[in-house]
Design an enzyme around this catalytic site. Structure first.
Site, PDB file in Angstrom:
ATOM      1  N   MET A  29       0.835  -1.287   0.136  1.00 18.68           N
ATOM      2  CA  MET A  29       0.067   0.035   0.095  1.00 18.68           C
ATOM      3  C   MET A  29       0.777   1.266  -0.006  1.00 18.68           C
ATOM      4  SD  MET A  29      -3.461  -0.847   2.162  1.00 18.68           S
ATOM      5  CE  MET A  29      -3.036  -0.739   3.622  1.00 18.68           C
ATOM      6  N   GLY A  30       2.076   1.181  -0.144  1.00 12.57           N
ATOM      7  CA  GLY A  30       2.965   2.350  -0.254  1.00 12.57           C
ATOM      8  C   GLY A  30       3.588   2.683   0.860  1.00 12.57           C
ATOM      9  N   LEU A  32       6.571   3.186   1.653  1.00 14.14           N
ATOM     10  CA  LEU A  32       7.613   2.152   1.691  1.00 14.14           C
ATOM     11  C   LEU A  32       8.619   2.341   2.468  1.00 14.14           C
ATOM     12  CD1 LEU A  32       8.064   0.989  -2.223  1.00 14.14           C
ATOM     13  CD2 LEU A  32       6.228   0.289  -0.435  1.00 14.14           C
ATOM     14  N   HIS A  33       9.039   1.456   3.101  1.00 13.83           N
ATOM     15  CA  HIS A  33      10.226   1.254   4.018  1.00 13.83           C
ATOM     16  C   HIS A  33      11.037  -0.087   3.896  1.00 13.83           C
ATOM     17  CE1 HIS A  33       7.785  -1.716   6.276  1.00 13.83           C
ATOM     18  NE2 HIS A  33       6.771  -0.867   6.308  1.00 13.83           N
ATOM     19  N   HIS A  36       9.453  -3.483   3.228  1.00 11.18           N
ATOM     20  CA  HIS A  36       9.070  -3.688   1.741  1.00 11.18           C
ATOM     21  C   HIS A  36      10.368  -3.880   0.873  1.00 11.18           C
ATOM     22  CE1 HIS A  36       5.871  -0.600   3.418  1.00 11.18           C
ATOM     23  NE2 HIS A  36       5.162  -1.664   2.886  1.00 11.18           N
ATOM     24  N   GLN A  60     -10.359  -2.396   2.378  1.00 12.18           N
ATOM     25  CA  GLN A  60     -10.001  -3.007   3.620  1.00 12.18           C
ATOM     26  C   GLN A  60      -9.811  -2.047   4.590  1.00 12.18           C
ATOM     27  OE1 GLN A  60      -6.200  -4.133   1.332  1.00 12.18           O
ATOM     28  NE2 GLN A  60      -5.240  -3.669   3.391  1.00 12.18           N
ATOM     29  N   SER A 186       6.653  -0.193  10.209  1.00  8.32           N
ATOM     30  CA  SER A 186       5.628  -0.127   9.554  1.00  8.32           C
ATOM     31  C   SER A 186       5.457   1.241   9.043  1.00  8.32           C
ATOM     32  CB  SER A 186       4.653  -0.338  10.684  1.00  8.32           C
ATOM     33  OG  SER A 186       3.317   0.315  10.331  1.00  8.32           O
TER      34      SER A 186
HETATM   35  P1  AMP Z   1       1.605  -2.822   3.472  1.00  5.58           P
HETATM   36  O1  AMP Z   1       2.142  -1.850   2.494  1.00  5.58           O
HETATM   37  O2  AMP Z   1       1.679  -2.464   4.819  1.00  5.58           O
HETATM   38  O3  AMP Z   1       0.288  -3.439   2.967  1.00  5.58           O
HETATM   39  O4  AMP Z   1       2.625  -4.258   3.388  1.00  5.58           O
HETATM   40  C1  AMP Z   1       3.006  -4.895   1.915  1.00  5.58           C
HETATM   41  C2  AMP Z   1       3.763  -6.072   2.332  1.00  5.58           C
HETATM   42  O5  AMP Z   1       4.891  -5.627   3.163  1.00  5.58           O
HETATM   43  C3  AMP Z   1       3.244  -6.988   3.349  1.00  5.58           C
HETATM   44  O6  AMP Z   1       3.259  -8.481   2.771  1.00  5.58           O
HETATM   45  C4  AMP Z   1       3.557  -6.760   4.715  1.00  5.58           C
HETATM   46  O7  AMP Z   1       3.328  -7.876   5.595  1.00  5.58           O
HETATM   47  C5  AMP Z   1       5.205  -6.320   4.274  1.00  5.58           C
HETATM   48  N1  AMP Z   1       5.727  -5.748   5.378  1.00  5.58           N
HETATM   49  C6  AMP Z   1       5.277  -4.787   6.191  1.00  5.58           C
HETATM   50  N2  AMP Z   1       6.063  -4.211   7.177  1.00  5.58           N
HETATM   51  C7  AMP Z   1       7.151  -5.277   6.952  1.00  5.58           C
HETATM   52  C8  AMP Z   1       8.244  -5.382   7.799  1.00  5.58           C
HETATM   53  N3  AMP Z   1       8.616  -4.605   8.822  1.00  5.58           N
HETATM   54  N4  AMP Z   1       9.242  -6.394   7.508  1.00  5.58           N
HETATM   55  C9  AMP Z   1       8.831  -7.172   6.575  1.00  5.58           C
HETATM   56  N5  AMP Z   1       7.715  -7.031   5.761  1.00  5.58           N
HETATM   57  C10 AMP Z   1       6.801  -6.031   6.003  1.00  5.58           C
END
Ligand code: AMP
Length: 287
Positions: A29-30, A32-33, A36, A60, A186
């Site tokens: 969902m962008g 990014l860190h 990701h 969601q 996060s």
């Molecule tokens: P999101 O953008 O939050 O929907 O996350 C996208 C993907 O990145 C999902 O598969 C998350 O589980 C993964 N993700 C998010 N935070 C982390 C993290 N700290 N370490 C590893 N994967 C992550």
């Protein structure tokens, strides 16, 4: 890296490549860190082409306020993806993902998987999440799907979705990337109040305490103690702290009768809701 906004353009590009190459997919969902980025890096190691999607999925979010506040630093995201050598960024509009002439809602059951923990506190969240991931998988048709252990319940539901639809996609669980003090990375962390940020690693510390305590205390005592530890911290409001079977997500009483065991937590830190987990025990055949 090519930036693509439409389904048709992405499918045209990928259909040529698919014949001879493996396609890895990282839905996000962008905002990014490095968490990701670690997924993109892993995908690049195992596949010839990597597609990352950025789509803040409205279906969601059960709280419209959360959707409105979700960070969208797209220029920064593009830069990070370029540096991670991502091949395609799929950046669709809501209309591309949910066109009027395609039925995207799913008619499958996840049993208890989507009712417990996050499912209990965020009703409807996993319906929307599964809907968008299925739609994205139908569009990208990847060989490998990379998801973070950080969202353990989400990953368990997608494992079930892949199995129910008999999709020939290999799901890869990537380890949680953490800040140096242990806080799981996060997109929401940037919204933490600076004072509360300093104590936010209590969440991970409580999980690691639980992992160590598992051989000494009954599971119910560990979960109650963990809730208390979090409740006592100023600005913290834990919603659950559960120790569950890693496949069924049912709460367990005895670690000896389960081969896959995970401690999961959700906690409000000020007005930011954070989730995290640690694996206590894992069989070798789980990727
Ligand atoms: P999101 O953008 O939050 O929907 O996350 C996208 C993907 O990145 C999902 O598969 C998350 O589980 C993964 N993700 C998010 N935070 C982390 C993290 N700290 N370490 C590893 N994967 C992550």
């Amino acid at each position: 890296m090519q930036i693509i906004n439409t389904v048709i353009e992405l499918q045209n590009k990928l259909s040529v490549l698919k014949e001879k190459s493996l396609i890895g997919f990282v839905p996000t969902m962008g905002a990014l860190h490095q968490g990701h980025v670690s997924l993109i890096t892993r995908a690049k190691e195992e596949c010839q082409y990597v597609v990352c999607s950025i789509f803040v999925n409205p279906t969601q979010f059960n709280d419209p306020n959360d959707l409105a506040k979700y960070p969208r630093p797209i220029e920064q995201d593009i830069e990070m993806l370029r540096n991670a050598h991502c091949d395609f960024l799929f950046l669709p509009t809501v209309e591309e993902i949910y066109p009027n002439d395609i039925k995207t809602t799913l008619n499958i059951k996840f049993g208890k998987l989507d009712k417990v923990m996050e499912g209990h506190f965020r009703p409807g969240h996993f319906d929307g999440m599964a809907q968008v991931v299925k739609r994205l998988l139908d569009i990208v048709k990847p060989d490998f799907l990379y998801m973070g252990q950080k969202d353990f319940q989400q990953l368990s539901i997608i494992r079930s979705l892949i199995s129910q639809f008999k999709l020939s996609i290999k799901l890869v669980m990537c380890e949680t990337i953490r800040e140096t003090d242990g806080l799981a990375m996060s997109s929401r962390n940037t919204r933490l109040d600076p004072t509360l940020r300093k104590s936010a690693n209590l969440i991970y510390n409580t999980l690691t305490w639980a992992k160590e305590a598992i051989s000494k205390l009954p599971i119910s005592v560990i979960c109650d103690e963990a809730m208390l530890k979090l409740k006592k911290q100023k600005g913290f409001k834990p919603e659950y702290f559960d120790i569950v079977d890693g496949i069924t997500l049912h709460r367990i009483d005895d670690i000896k009768t389960h081969s896959f065991v995970v401690a999961c937590v959700a906690c409000w830190v000020g007005d930011v809701r954070l989730i995290d987990n640690v694996i206590i025990k894992k069989p070798e055949n789980i990727l």
